[in-house]
Scaffold this motif. Structure first.
Motif, mmCIF file in Angstrom:
data_model
loop_
_atom_site.group_PDB
_atom_site.id
_atom_site.type_symbol
_atom_site.label_atom_id
_atom_site.label_comp_id
_atom_site.label_asym_id
_atom_site.label_seq_id
_atom_site.Cartn_x
_atom_site.Cartn_y
_atom_site.Cartn_z
ATOM 1 N N ALA A 28 0.859 -1.191 0.000
ATOM 2 C CA ALA A 28 0.000 0.000 0.000
ATOM 3 C C ALA A 28 0.887 1.230 0.000
ATOM 4 C CB ALA A 28 -0.903 -0.017 1.222
ATOM 5 N N PHE A 29 0.765 2.059 -1.029
ATOM 6 C CA PHE A 29 1.555 3.281 -1.150
ATOM 7 C C PHE A 29 0.663 4.499 -0.975
ATOM 8 C CE2 PHE A 29 4.239 0.244 -3.300
ATOM 9 C CZ PHE A 29 5.522 0.655 -2.985
ATOM 10 N N VAL A 30 1.142 5.441 -0.178
ATOM 11 C CA VAL A 30 0.477 6.728 0.008
ATOM 12 C C VAL A 30 1.525 7.800 -0.235
ATOM 13 C CG1 VAL A 30 -0.704 8.242 1.634
ATOM 14 C CG2 VAL A 30 -1.162 5.786 1.675
ATOM 15 N N ALA A 63 -0.934 -9.443 -0.350
ATOM 16 C CA ALA A 63 -0.465 -8.142 0.125
ATOM 17 C C ALA A 63 0.543 -8.280 1.267
ATOM 18 C CB ALA A 63 -1.658 -7.306 0.583
ATOM 19 N N CYS A 64 1.322 -7.241 1.444
ATOM 20 C CA CYS A 64 2.299 -7.142 2.524
ATOM 21 C C CYS A 64 1.568 -7.134 3.871
ATOM 22 C CB CYS A 64 3.098 -5.852 2.346
ATOM 23 S SG CYS A 64 4.089 -5.350 3.749
ATOM 24 N N LYS A 65 2.007 -7.982 4.790
ATOM 25 C CA LYS A 65 1.367 -8.072 6.103
ATOM 26 C C LYS A 65 1.514 -6.784 6.905
ATOM 27 C CE LYS A 65 1.899 -13.043 6.525
ATOM 28 N NZ LYS A 65 2.564 -14.138 7.235
ATOM 29 N N LYS A 66 2.661 -6.128 6.786
ATOM 30 C CA LYS A 66 2.881 -4.887 7.535
ATOM 31 C C LYS A 66 1.981 -3.767 7.014
ATOM 32 C CE LYS A 66 7.561 -5.705 9.094
ATOM 33 N NZ LYS A 66 8.965 -5.222 9.062
ATOM 34 N N CYS A 67 1.823 -3.700 5.691
ATOM 35 C CA CYS A 67 0.919 -2.685 5.122
ATOM 36 C C CYS A 67 -0.516 -2.941 5.575
ATOM 37 C CB CYS A 67 1.008 -2.683 3.596
ATOM 38 S SG CYS A 67 2.539 -1.990 2.920
ATOM 39 N N LEU A 68 -0.926 -4.191 5.556
ATOM 40 C CA LEU A 68 -2.268 -4.539 6.009
ATOM 41 C C LEU A 68 -2.467 -4.191 7.483
ATOM 42 C CD1 LEU A 68 -2.867 -7.970 4.243
ATOM 43 C CD2 LEU A 68 -4.011 -5.804 3.733
ATOM 44 N N SER A 69 -1.444 -4.449 8.300
ATOM 45 C CA SER A 69 -1.567 -4.156 9.731
ATOM 46 C C SER A 69 -1.664 -2.645 9.977
ATOM 47 C CB SER A 69 -0.440 -4.771 10.523
ATOM 48 O OG SER A 69 0.775 -4.131 10.260
ATOM 49 N N LYS A 70 -0.974 -1.850 9.163
ATOM 50 C CA LYS A 70 -1.074 -0.386 9.288
ATOM 51 C C LYS A 70 -2.475 0.115 8.941
ATOM 52 C CE LYS A 70 3.255 0.764 10.144
ATOM 53 N NZ LYS A 70 3.809 1.739 11.040
ATOM 54 N N LEU A 71 -3.169 -0.656 8.107
ATOM 55 C CA LEU A 71 -4.556 -0.329 7.756
ATOM 56 C C LEU A 71 -5.543 -0.982 8.719
ATOM 57 C CD1 LEU A 71 -4.330 -0.754 3.893
ATOM 58 C CD2 LEU A 71 -4.567 1.382 5.139
ATOM 59 N N ASN A 72 -5.015 -1.652 9.761
ATOM 60 C CA ASN A 72 -5.831 -2.369 10.755
ATOM 61 C C ASN A 72 -6.711 -3.429 10.117
ATOM 62 O OD1 ASN A 72 -4.847 -0.860 12.980
ATOM 63 N ND2 ASN A 72 -6.211 0.808 12.407
ATOM 64 N N VAL A 73 -6.143 -4.176 9.177
ATOM 65 C CA VAL A 73 -6.886 -5.212 8.471
ATOM 66 C C VAL A 73 -6.525 -6.605 8.962
ATOM 67 C CG1 VAL A 73 -7.296 -6.256 6.201
ATOM 68 C CG2 VAL A 73 -7.126 -3.779 6.430
ATOM 69 N N VAL A 74 -5.284 -6.807 9.374
ATOM 70 C CA VAL A 74 -4.835 -8.145 9.771
ATOM 71 C C VAL A 74 -5.306 -8.447 11.170
ATOM 72 C CG1 VAL A 74 -2.818 -9.595 10.189
ATOM 73 C CG2 VAL A 74 -2.854 -8.015 8.278
#
Length: 74
Positions: A28-30, A63-74
């Motif tokens: 996820a890129f912002v 998807a990258c697990k760290k990116c997902l965790s930053k989005l509170n998805v994992v």
């Protein structure tokens, strides 16, 4: 928060013959920086993907697990 772009990270190491590693996950890129902090990308220079947030939620293994965790998805 700015719009999230799901992209494959570009490999800029000249020792590899491919620009994208075959085991890469979508990140996820912002504003040109991945949420996990590992990659930076210029969406104006590299081809973008048409992957939607809905597709990522259905296939989280892509998807990258760290990116997902930053989005509170994992």
């Amino acid at each position: 928060m700015s719009k999230i772009e799901w992209q494959l990270p570009q490999n800029e190491d000249r020792h590899f013959d491919r620009m994208i590693h075959h085991n890469s996950k979508l990140h996820a890129f912002v504003d040109g920086e991945s949420l996990c902090g590992k990659y930076g990308i210029s969406p104006n220079y590299y081809e973008t993907t048409d992957v939607t947030e809905e597709e990522i939620m259905k296939n989280k293994e892509l998807a990258c697990k760290k990116c997902l965790s930053k989005l509170n998805v994992v």
